[in-house]
Design an enzyme around this catalytic site. Structure first.
Site, PDB file in Angstrom:
ATOM      1  N   ASN A  34      47.111  69.065  37.433  1.00 51.99           N
ATOM      2  CA  ASN A  34      47.617  70.207  36.920  1.00 51.99           C
ATOM      3  C   ASN A  34      46.453  70.840  35.811  1.00 51.99           C
ATOM      4  OD1 ASN A  34      47.159  68.469  34.545  1.00 51.99           O
ATOM      5  ND2 ASN A  34      49.428  67.891  34.265  1.00 51.99           N
ATOM      6  N   ASP A  77      58.667  65.937  43.246  1.00 50.86           N
ATOM      7  CA  ASP A  77      57.862  65.628  42.154  1.00 50.86           C
ATOM      8  C   ASP A  77      57.480  67.244  41.692  1.00 50.86           C
ATOM      9  OD1 ASP A  77      56.206  64.131  40.062  1.00 50.86           O
ATOM     10  OD2 ASP A  77      54.791  65.300  41.034  1.00 50.86           O
TER      11      ASP A  77
END
Length: 317
Positions: A66, A255
């Protein structure tokens, strides 16, 4: 700029180290690139001509993480499933007979013990710990290694169950070659785990139709307000030799949608802390439209799929 340069340096060094470790095996044998995986069970506990233990690894890149540099939980889950699929398929084809591919049937609860970052090397170790007549239990450990400091951390432990499906007839479940245990209690403990997961799979089969439907125009700050869904068209790169989706691809999609929901609700950076047990009751074919729905931050992730062709038979462990 300094962070970007450091990331590139970590990636380049890590790529060379991971390649050397996989090709020579020196890292695993001499302990330079791997911490001890388990103190209780040793390699001698399971003896099956080298088919019971494998190790693999790769460097974590920016597209695995991320914006904060933490590797996505779905990326790690996908690596775990890949290792499990390799070792179980190899074992199920270790004897002369009909060729098969091991299909993922269940993943036990998985905890993410520590985050993994860009530039670190992920070491994935998998071993077969139990076999029944038609299923294989694989236990997987994931270690992260900072290749600049040499620091290693245990990041994940997971248990997966696979069933061998014939290459000639995908609806045919083949028998699994047995493994030889060095201690009788290891087989007895494995049998108990097998019976427990079988009961839990049956329970989720009964609840399989209890899907939470999307809510139109939900009120702000309500449970339904954070709802999100993703749709993914299955391509060849997502599939096994049978033309069905890898379990790791499904878990990664789950996810991703869960991460979107959690980030939208918390309005800050989030990481995956734990994934509850996941059962795979049906096969997902190539060219299907696979959707993942996350109705709220307090409920489990539900994976659903709609077929563009005929539906597939159920998968039984």
């Amino acid at each position: 700029m300094k962070l970007f340069a450091r990331t590139l340096r970590l990636w380049e060094v890590g790529r060379q180290v991971a390649s050397w470790s996989l090709e020579t095996g020196q890292g695993l044998r001499e302990g330079r690139h791997w911490a001890p995986m388990r103190a209780v069970r040793t390699r001698a506990d399971l003896q099956m001509s080298g088919h019971c233990i494998i190790a693999m690894g790769r460097i974590m890149r920016p597209d695995d993480a991320n914006v904060a540099g933490n590797v996505h939980g779905g990326t790690i889950l996908k690596m775990i499933e890949e290792a499990g699929a390799i070792i179980s398929t190899r074992h199920c084809n270790s004897q002369n007979g009909e060729r098969c591919v091991a299909a993922l049937a269940r993943v036990e609860r998985t905890d993410f013990l520590s985050p993994m970052c860009i530039g670190e090397v992920a070491h994935v170790s998998a071993e077969i710990t139990y076999t029944s007549k038609h299923s294989v239990e694989v236990q997987v450990h994931v270690m992260s290694e900072n290749i600049l400091t040499g620091t290693k951390k245990l990041t994940n432990k997971a248990t997966l169950w696979y069933v061998p499906l014939s290459l000639k007839n995908v609806d045919k479940v083949l028998e699994v070659p047995p493994i030889v245990y060095s201690r009788q209690e290891l087989e007895e403990e494995g049998r108990k785990r097998y019976e427990a997961q079988k009961l839990q799979r049956m329970e989720t089969t009964w609840r399989n139709g209890d899907m939470v439907q999307p809510v139109a125009n939900p009120e702000p700050n309500t449970v339904s307000y954070s709802q999100s869904s993703l749709i993914h068209l299955v391509g060849p790169s997502d599939c096994t030799l049978h033309g069905f989706v890898h379990g790791g691809v499904t878990m990664k999609l789950m996810d991703e949608v869960a991460g979107i929901v959690a980030a939208r609700h918390c309005k800050t950076n989030i990481v995956t802390a734990s994934v509850d047990a996941i059962n795979f009751h049906d096969k997902i074919r190539k060219e299907m439209a696979m959707s993942a729905l996350k109705p709220s931050v307090s409920m489990k992730v539900n994976a659903d799929w709609s077929s563009l062709a005929a539906s597939s038979p159920s998968l039984d462990a």
